[in-house]
Design a protein around this motif. Structure first.
Motif, PDB file in Angstrom:
ATOM      1  N   MET A 101       0.825  -1.209   0.000  1.00 15.78           N
ATOM      2  CA  MET A 101       0.000   0.000   0.000  1.00 15.78           C
ATOM      3  C   MET A 101       0.868   1.272   0.000  1.00 15.78           C
ATOM      4  O   MET A 101       0.499   2.297   0.559  1.00 15.78           O
ATOM      5  CB  MET A 101      -0.949  -0.009   1.195  1.00 15.78           C
ATOM      6  CG  MET A 101      -2.125  -0.986   1.038  1.00 15.78           C
ATOM      7  SD  MET A 101      -3.241  -0.481  -0.271  1.00 15.78           S
ATOM      8  CE  MET A 101      -4.454  -1.795  -0.189  1.00 15.78           C
ATOM      9  N   GLU A 102       2.038   1.177  -0.638  1.00 13.36           N
ATOM     10  CA  GLU A 102       2.908   2.341  -0.788  1.00 13.36           C
ATOM     11  C   GLU A 102       2.169   3.468  -1.505  1.00 13.36           C
ATOM     12  O   GLU A 102       2.420   4.644  -1.259  1.00 13.36           O
ATOM     13  CB  GLU A 102       4.166   1.956  -1.575  1.00 13.36           C
ATOM     14  CG  GLU A 102       5.158   1.114  -0.803  1.00 13.36           C
ATOM     15  CD  GLU A 102       5.808   1.891   0.323  1.00 13.36           C
ATOM     16  OE1 GLU A 102       6.223   3.050   0.089  1.00 13.36           O
ATOM     17  OE2 GLU A 102       5.885   1.358   1.443  1.00 13.36           O
ATOM     18  N   LEU A 103       1.263   3.101  -2.386  1.00 18.83           N
ATOM     19  CA  LEU A 103       0.517   4.073  -3.181  1.00 18.83           C
ATOM     20  C   LEU A 103      -0.160   5.117  -2.305  1.00 18.83           C
ATOM     21  O   LEU A 103      -0.170   6.316  -2.627  1.00 18.83           O
ATOM     22  CB  LEU A 103      -0.526   3.340  -4.025  1.00 18.83           C
ATOM     23  CG  LEU A 103      -1.496   4.190  -4.840  1.00 18.83           C
ATOM     24  CD1 LEU A 103      -0.745   4.943  -5.939  1.00 18.83           C
ATOM     25  CD2 LEU A 103      -2.584   3.319  -5.444  1.00 18.83           C
ATOM     26  N   LEU A 104      -0.744   4.676  -1.177  1.00 21.77           N
ATOM     27  CA  LEU A 104      -1.501   5.578  -0.318  1.00 21.77           C
ATOM     28  C   LEU A 104      -0.619   6.305   0.695  1.00 21.77           C
ATOM     29  O   LEU A 104      -1.065   7.275   1.309  1.00 21.77           O
ATOM     30  CB  LEU A 104      -2.592   4.808   0.425  1.00 21.77           C
ATOM     31  CG  LEU A 104      -3.663   4.131  -0.426  1.00 21.77           C
ATOM     32  CD1 LEU A 104      -4.648   3.388   0.472  1.00 21.77           C
ATOM     33  CD2 LEU A 104      -4.400   5.136  -1.296  1.00 21.77           C
ATOM     34  N   SER A 105       0.594   5.831   0.856  1.00 26.07           N
ATOM     35  CA  SER A 105       1.445   6.335   1.929  1.00 26.07           C
ATOM     36  C   SER A 105       2.200   7.608   1.578  1.00 26.07           C
ATOM     37  O   SER A 105       2.808   8.233   2.442  1.00 26.07           O
ATOM     38  CB  SER A 105       2.445   5.246   2.347  1.00 26.07           C
ATOM     39  OG  SER A 105       1.756   4.082   2.763  1.00 26.07           O
ATOM     40  N   HIS A 106       2.164   7.999   0.316  1.00 28.71           N
ATOM     41  CA  HIS A 106       2.908   9.177  -0.124  1.00 28.71           C
ATOM     42  C   HIS A 106       1.971  10.184  -0.779  1.00 28.71           C
ATOM     43  O   HIS A 106       1.144   9.822  -1.617  1.00 28.71           O
ATOM     44  CB  HIS A 106       4.012   8.781  -1.111  1.00 28.71           C
ATOM     45  CG  HIS A 106       4.997   7.800  -0.542  1.00 28.71           C
ATOM     46  ND1 HIS A 106       5.992   8.170   0.340  1.00 28.71           N
ATOM     47  CD2 HIS A 106       5.121   6.467  -0.719  1.00 28.71           C
ATOM     48  CE1 HIS A 106       6.692   7.102   0.681  1.00 28.71           C
ATOM     49  NE2 HIS A 106       6.186   6.055   0.055  1.00 28.71           N
ATOM     50  N   THR A 107       2.121  11.441  -0.386  1.00 21.03           N
ATOM     51  CA  THR A 107       1.244  12.495  -0.895  1.00 21.03           C
ATOM     52  C   THR A 107       1.262  12.566  -2.414  1.00 21.03           C
ATOM     53  O   THR A 107       0.211  12.682  -3.059  1.00 21.03           O
ATOM     54  CB  THR A 107       1.659  13.862  -0.312  1.00 21.03           C
ATOM     55  OG1 THR A 107       1.617  13.792   1.118  1.00 21.03           O
ATOM     56  CG2 THR A 107       0.735  14.961  -0.796  1.00 21.03           C
ATOM     57  N   SER A 108       2.440  12.474  -3.013  1.00 21.81           N
ATOM     58  CA  SER A 108       2.561  12.621  -4.463  1.00 21.81           C
ATOM     59  C   SER A 108       1.840  11.502  -5.206  1.00 21.81           C
ATOM     60  O   SER A 108       1.139  11.752  -6.198  1.00 21.81           O
ATOM     61  CB  SER A 108       4.036  12.651  -4.875  1.00 21.81           C
ATOM     62  OG  SER A 108       4.702  11.476  -4.425  1.00 21.81           O
ATOM     63  N   SER A 109       1.985  10.277  -4.732  1.00 23.58           N
ATOM     64  CA  SER A 109       1.332   9.155  -5.409  1.00 23.58           C
ATOM     65  C   SER A 109      -0.176   9.191  -5.209  1.00 23.58           C
ATOM     66  O   SER A 109      -0.952   8.848  -6.107  1.00 23.58           O
ATOM     67  CB  SER A 109       1.914   7.816  -4.933  1.00 23.58           C
ATOM     68  OG  SER A 109       1.794   7.673  -3.528  1.00 23.58           O
ATOM     69  N   ARG A 110      -0.628   9.632  -4.019  1.00 22.37           N
ATOM     70  CA  ARG A 110      -2.066   9.783  -3.785  1.00 22.37           C
ATOM     71  C   ARG A 110      -2.656  10.822  -4.735  1.00 22.37           C
ATOM     72  O   ARG A 110      -3.681  10.604  -5.378  1.00 22.37           O
ATOM     73  CB  ARG A 110      -2.354  10.193  -2.342  1.00 22.37           C
ATOM     74  CG  ARG A 110      -2.338   9.090  -1.317  1.00 22.37           C
ATOM     75  CD  ARG A 110      -3.099   9.502  -0.057  1.00 22.37           C
ATOM     76  NE  ARG A 110      -2.759  10.822   0.423  1.00 22.37           N
ATOM     77  CZ  ARG A 110      -1.790  11.089   1.299  1.00 22.37           C
ATOM     78  NH1 ARG A 110      -1.041  10.113   1.780  1.00 22.37           N
ATOM     79  NH2 ARG A 110      -1.575  12.335   1.695  1.00 22.37           N
ATOM     80  N   GLU A 111      -1.998  11.972  -4.815  1.00 23.61           N
ATOM     81  CA  GLU A 111      -2.503  13.043  -5.672  1.00 23.61           C
ATOM     82  C   GLU A 111      -2.541  12.615  -7.131  1.00 23.61           C
ATOM     83  O   GLU A 111      -3.475  12.952  -7.862  1.00 23.61           O
ATOM     84  CB  GLU A 111      -1.639  14.294  -5.505  1.00 23.61           C
ATOM     85  CG  GLU A 111      -1.823  14.984  -4.155  1.00 23.61           C
ATOM     86  CD  GLU A 111      -0.947  16.216  -4.015  1.00 23.61           C
ATOM     87  OE1 GLU A 111      -0.063  16.425  -4.879  1.00 23.61           O
ATOM     88  OE2 GLU A 111      -1.148  16.963  -3.042  1.00 23.61           O
ATOM     89  N   ASN A 112      -1.545  11.879  -7.560  1.00 26.89           N
ATOM     90  CA  ASN A 112      -1.512  11.390  -8.937  1.00 26.89           C
ATOM     91  C   ASN A 112      -2.708  10.479  -9.210  1.00 26.89           C
ATOM     92  O   ASN A 112      -3.387  10.601 -10.238  1.00 26.89           O
ATOM     93  CB  ASN A 112      -0.208  10.648  -9.194  1.00 26.89           C
ATOM     94  CG  ASN A 112      -0.088  10.182 -10.622  1.00 26.89           C
ATOM     95  OD1 ASN A 112      -0.311  10.944 -11.558  1.00 26.89           O
ATOM     96  ND2 ASN A 112       0.269   8.920 -10.811  1.00 26.89           N
TER      97      ASN A 112
END
Length: 235
Positions: A1-12
């Protein structure tokens, strides 16, 4: 779930989802993230917060799928979802599933009732949608040392299976379902049936609790005669 753990990837991800919805003329976005680890719960609800803002700005409806409330899924933050999302959907099924050690209903009336009542402790009724199953399972308990197995059947598939195997059927008040069973040479076959009667019982709960509506899983598993039953309780 790295996708949700970083602001940049969430925003993307959020921007991609909203852009795809707008480009394809879709009315809204339904989020269905399952088996989220406990330590990712805070990142997940932040994703819902951020996505809800984008959806509101772009006139998109945001709904979020949830398990029936249990102690082990509190990290989905249903109460916060109820603030940010337009609708919180209860997945009112998989009470018994492929890996279950006991045969049983996919969605008994008591299971659905508890799911609705526990969700309403955190989310207002006008934002709650209860999802119902158009499928069931045939359970095969072999005689001897064999393991319990099951397979998914749609409504017509279950009716055909019952007929072909000469299964006896009775109404179970507690489950709110017809139950079909037969003892064969190799074991006992049992189906907790989803049909017009069982769907009617679930729809009564939705109506009685003044929920926002109903969802279903999934199209193609139903038969046409179930739609008037659903419509009856949404008027």
């Amino acid at each position: 779930m790295e996708l949700l753990s970083h602001t940049s990837s969430r925003e993307n991800l959020e921007n991609q989802l909203v852009n795809a919805a707008l480009q394809n003329g879709i009315d809204g976005i339904n989020v269905d993230f399952e088996q989220i680890p406990t330590d990712v719960g805070d990142h997940y609800i932040q994703f819902i917060r951020e996505l809800s803002v984008l959806c509101r700005v772009n006139n998109l409806v945001l709904s979020v799928d949830n398990y029936v409330p249990k102690g082990y899924n509190t990290h989905y933050h249903r109460e916060e979802q109820g603030v940010m999302a337009d609708y919180v959907i209860i997945m009112g099924y998989d009470e018994h599933y492929a890996g279950s050690t006991d045969a049983g209903s996919v969605s008994s009336l008591g299971f659905v009732k508890a799911g609705i009542e526990d969700t309403l402790k955190e989310v207002p009724a006008q934002k709650v949608i209860n999802a119902i199953p158009f499928y069931t399972r045939v359970w095969i308990q072999p005689f001897g040392a064999g393991n319990l197995t099951s397979e998914v059947l749609g409504m017509d598939g279950a009716a055909n299976y019952i007929s072909e195997h000469g299964m006896d059927t009775y109404w179970d008040d507690e489950a709110g379902q017809n139950v079909a069973s037969v003892e064969a040479e190799d074991g006992i076959y049992t189906i907790w049936v989803e049909d017009e009667q069982s769907i009617g019982e679930k729809m009564k709960l939705i109506q009685e609790n003044q929920l926002a509506g109903v969802a279903e899983w999934k199209l193609g598993f139903e038969r046409a005669s179930v739609w008037p039953v659903i419509a009856q309780y949404l008027q």
